[in-house]
Design an enzyme around this catalytic site. Structure first.
Site, PDB file in Angstrom:
ATOM      1  N   ASP A  27       1.200   0.881   2.668  1.00 58.89           N
ATOM      2  CA  ASP A  27       2.544   0.488   3.108  1.00 58.89           C
ATOM      3  C   ASP A  27       2.956   1.170   4.416  1.00 58.89           C
ATOM      4  OD1 ASP A  27       2.583  -0.958   0.828  1.00 58.89           O
ATOM      5  OD2 ASP A  27       4.291   0.081  -0.082  1.00 58.89           O
ATOM      6  N   ASP A  38       0.548  -9.048  -5.151  1.00 62.60           N
ATOM      7  CA  ASP A  38       0.212  -7.619  -5.020  1.00 62.60           C
ATOM      8  C   ASP A  38      -0.986  -7.240  -5.900  1.00 62.60           C
ATOM      9  OD1 ASP A  38       0.603  -5.028  -4.077  1.00 62.60           O
ATOM     10  OD2 ASP A  38       2.745  -5.025  -4.477  1.00 62.60           O
TER      11      ASP A  38
HETATM   12  C1  GAL Z   1       3.455  -2.453  -2.812  1.00 62.30           C
HETATM   13  C2  GAL Z   1       3.435  -3.366  -1.593  1.00 62.30           C
HETATM   14  C3  GAL Z   1       4.814  -3.328  -0.975  1.00 62.30           C
HETATM   15  C4  GAL Z   1       5.832  -3.802  -1.997  1.00 62.30           C
HETATM   16  C5  GAL Z   1       5.748  -2.958  -3.261  1.00 62.30           C
HETATM   17  C6  GAL Z   1       6.638  -3.497  -4.367  1.00 62.30           C
HETATM   18  O1  GAL Z   1       2.218  -2.495  -3.424  1.00 62.30           O
HETATM   19  O2  GAL Z   1       2.459  -2.925  -0.694  1.00 62.30           O
HETATM   20  O3  GAL Z   1       4.856  -4.140   0.193  1.00 62.30           O
HETATM   21  O4  GAL Z   1       5.610  -5.157  -2.291  1.00 62.30           O
HETATM   22  O5  GAL Z   1       4.423  -2.908  -3.746  1.00 62.30           O
HETATM   23  O6  GAL Z   1       6.514  -2.780  -5.540  1.00 62.30           O
END
Ligand code: GAL
Length: 392
Positions: free
Chosen positions: A206, A151
């Site tokens: 997301d 991430d």
């Molecule tokens: C976001 C990501 C999500 C999930 C989340 C967890 O940045 O896009 O899919 O992994 O973090 O904190």
């Protein structure tokens, strides 16, 4: 119109044959990865027990048999670093450690994925991998990790291609085959650099469990249609081993109708998207299981030529998406974006097919006749007709 459509169809072929200058060559993800990820349904509420149950359910429900393979623990499995800097899994939630989780998953014939972050912390403020890339990659390999989602939170001052390349190299240096899933939400146009770095890369913020839902003020979340629209034009970057990732599936999470979930899977398959289920596999309804395990739609997603489909045209609420397949046939999704039933039609010439071509409806699971001069179908609101049309 005809000319622009012919040009678009021509591009389908160009995209199919244009060689990519540099693509990550770790031999993995030759078709888009399929599996399950904890985030969409469980957020931070992950544990070894949950993951074992999900692996059991993946086998019991038949999802493994239709191709779902990776069980990925997203954010919140990690707690701290020990004095040597080694990452420490939450001992309350994973009392036997990560190797035991991996062994359980592998014993089921499945593969094991974990999540980390290129910054100092993950999005949920757990330790990130910045300055620990080699140590973390070695640890993942020792645990038996087969897939890493990486991430982009808390990365101020970092350059995405550089930071992701550092982890790519650390993973390659372990000698263990590990799929590398880049998650920087499309910020730095990863389709322009990530094929050389990862096996898949997120293209947007997301997903939310909603069909037609623009981002809320100050947020970057997206409904299915909003994500879909951001995929148009990204096709040339995708191919075997390197995929655009329009985010994980929301099928079965309760916010959409079954028609909308069928559209979600169909469109992701046209896009050659990774198919990561994001629901509770233990308790899903028969309807959800049937959607997630439609072999004919999955076969479109997993087509070995790996050419990402594209939008042929859009008129009002009618969208026509087309994907050329390795056997010369085409997958066609006729999408009704609106809230009333409409007839969607497309000319056979625009599809680049012959009138004698045979049409199969992949949700009705039956042959519905010859193509003729024009493909015409009434499509329910927020729904797709998902068709496979033979080459002749
Ligand atoms: C976001 C990501 C999500 C999930 C989340 C967890 O940045 O896009 O899919 O992994 O973090 O904190």
């Amino acid at each position: 119109m005809r000319n622009s459509v012919s040009w678009a169809v021509g591009c389908l072929y160009l995209a199919a044959v244009a060689p990519l200058a540099h693509a990550l060559d770790n031999g993995l993800a030759r078709t888009p990865p399929m599996g399950w990820n904890s985030w969409n349904k469980f957020g931070c509420n992950v544990s070894a027990a949950l993951i074992r149950q999900m692996a059991d359910a993946m086998v019991r429900t038949g999802l493994k048999d239709v191709g779902y393979e990776y069980i990925v623990i997203d954010d919140c499995w990690q707690l701290s670093r020990d004095p040597s800097g080694a990452i420490v899994a939450d001992p309350q939630r994973f009392p036997s450690g990560m190797r035991a989780v991996a062994d359980y998953i592998h014993a089921k014939g499945l593969k094991f994925g974990l999540y980390s972050d290129a910054g100092d912390q993950t999005c949920q403020k757990r330790p990130g991998s910045h300055r620990h890339e080699k140590q973390d990659a070695q640890q993942y390999a020792a645990w038996g990790v087969d897939y890493l989602k990486y991430d982009w939170c808390f990365t101020q001052g970092l350059d995405a291609p550089t930071a992701y390349s550092t982890m790519r190299d650390a993973l390659l240096a372990t000698g263990r085959p590990i799929v590398f899933s880049i998650c920087e939400w499309g910020k730095s146009k990863p389709w322009s650099w990530a094929p050389a770095v990862g096996n898949l890369w997120r293209t947007t913020g997301d997903i939310v469990d909603c069909f037609d839902c623009p981002a809320r003020p100050g947020k970057e979340d997206n409904g299915v249609l909003q994500i879909l629209d951001q995929q148009a034009g990204l096709e040339p970057a995708a191919g075997p081993g390197h995929w655009n990732d329009p985010d994980m599936l929301e099928i079965g999470n309760g916010g959409m109708t079954d028609d909308e979930y069928r559209a979600h899977l169909s469109l992701w398959s046209i896009l050659a998207a990774p198919l990561m289920a994001g629901n509770d596999l233990r308790t899903m309804t028969a309807a959800t299981a049937a959607i997630l395990s439609n072999r004919e739609v999955i076969a479109i997603d997993q087509d070995v030529a790996g050419v990402q489909g594209r939008r042929l045209h859009r008129e009002g609420d009618a969208d026509v998406w087309v994907r050329p397949l390795s056997d010369g046939s085409r997958a066609v999704a006729l999408l009704n974006r609106g809230s009333k039933a409409i007839e969607i039609s497309v000319s056979t010439i625009d599809l680049g097919l012959a009138p004698a071509a045979r049409v199969r409806d992949l949700w009705l699971k039956k042959d519905v006749g010859r193509l003729g001069e024009r493909l015409r179908t009434t499509v329910r609101p927020h729904s797709v007709a998902m068709l496979k049309i033979s080459a002749s």
